[in-house]
Design an enzyme around this catalytic site. Sequence first.
Site, PDB file in Angstrom:
ATOM      1  N   ASP A   1      20.908  43.949 -22.209  1.00  0.00           N
ATOM      2  CA  ASP A   1      21.550  44.551 -21.045  1.00  0.00           C
ATOM      3  C   ASP A   1      22.669  43.617 -20.606  1.00  0.00           C
ATOM      4  O   ASP A   1      22.408  42.508 -20.140  1.00  0.00           O
ATOM      5  CB  ASP A   1      20.525  44.737 -19.922  1.00  0.00           C
ATOM      6  CG  ASP A   1      21.104  45.461 -18.721  1.00  0.00           C
ATOM      7  OD1 ASP A   1      22.336  45.671 -18.663  1.00  0.00           O
ATOM      8  OD2 ASP A   1      20.317  45.813 -17.807  1.00  0.00           O
TER       9      ASP A   1
ATOM     10  N   LYS B   1      36.450  53.027 -21.058  1.00  0.00           N
ATOM     11  CA  LYS B   1      36.578  54.440 -20.717  1.00  0.00           C
ATOM     12  C   LYS B   1      36.554  54.637 -19.205  1.00  0.00           C
ATOM     13  O   LYS B   1      35.746  54.027 -18.498  1.00  0.00           O
ATOM     14  CB  LYS B   1      35.431  55.240 -21.341  1.00  0.00           C
ATOM     15  CG  LYS B   1      35.488  56.745 -21.040  1.00  0.00           C
ATOM     16  CD  LYS B   1      34.247  57.456 -21.528  1.00  0.00           C
ATOM     17  CE  LYS B   1      34.218  57.543 -23.034  1.00  0.00           C
ATOM     18  NZ  LYS B   1      33.032  58.295 -23.512  1.00  0.00           N
TER      19      LYS B   1
END
Length: 233
Positions: free
Chosen positions: A124, A188
């Site tokens: 993570d 993005k």
Amino acid sequence: MAKQTSGRGQRELRVKVKSARGRKLSSTLWLERQLNDPYVKRATAEGYRGRAAFKILEIDEKFRFLVPGARVVDLGCAPGGWCQVAVKRVNAMGERKDKRVGTVLGIDLQEMEAIPGTTLYQQDFMEDDADIKVKEWLGGRADVVMSDMAASSSGHKQTDHLRIIALCETAAYFAFDVLEEGGTFVAKVLAGGAEGDLQRLLKQKFDKVHHIKPPSSRSDSSEKFVVATGFRG
């Protein structure tokens, strides 16, 4: 339904997917679009894990940050198309003997099938010590941090926009911790670009901040990409 292809005198068949019991109309339309998408077909033919590979190819054609010898970190890298492109462009497998050998490091929450030339970590990136681990794995700082991540869709446009901007902002802060001076950040976003605080933050940290919608991004998609170059350290 067949359509004539330009200048070749050949006919290309369009796949029509029949509806099925238990399958939603939206799922049928998605499947039909996938089967007829030229980028999906190209990805299969060229050995990429998804059509998204062409997005980073087209972005890099414009900005040229995936250069031989570059150290690249791909956040949320599954299924791996961006890593595959990066491996070739930075010469991570040393196939071009006259070029510097780069490094590609992929990070994702899920376990992934190995990608030749890429070191994958199930990690993570939001954990407090993730940046320290990445610099240890790289043996230094990164030249490129890139992310094609998107938050799960809620179906509410405004909410989804806020979620993806928040995700992009988190990726940006990670990039600040691991990037080499002069490095590049690619991520993005949705239509409207990197807005507000994030836009100002990127302009403070990088020499130039651009927005781009690559040709392979579907016309009906609201996605765009922010490309920040010249990290100031």
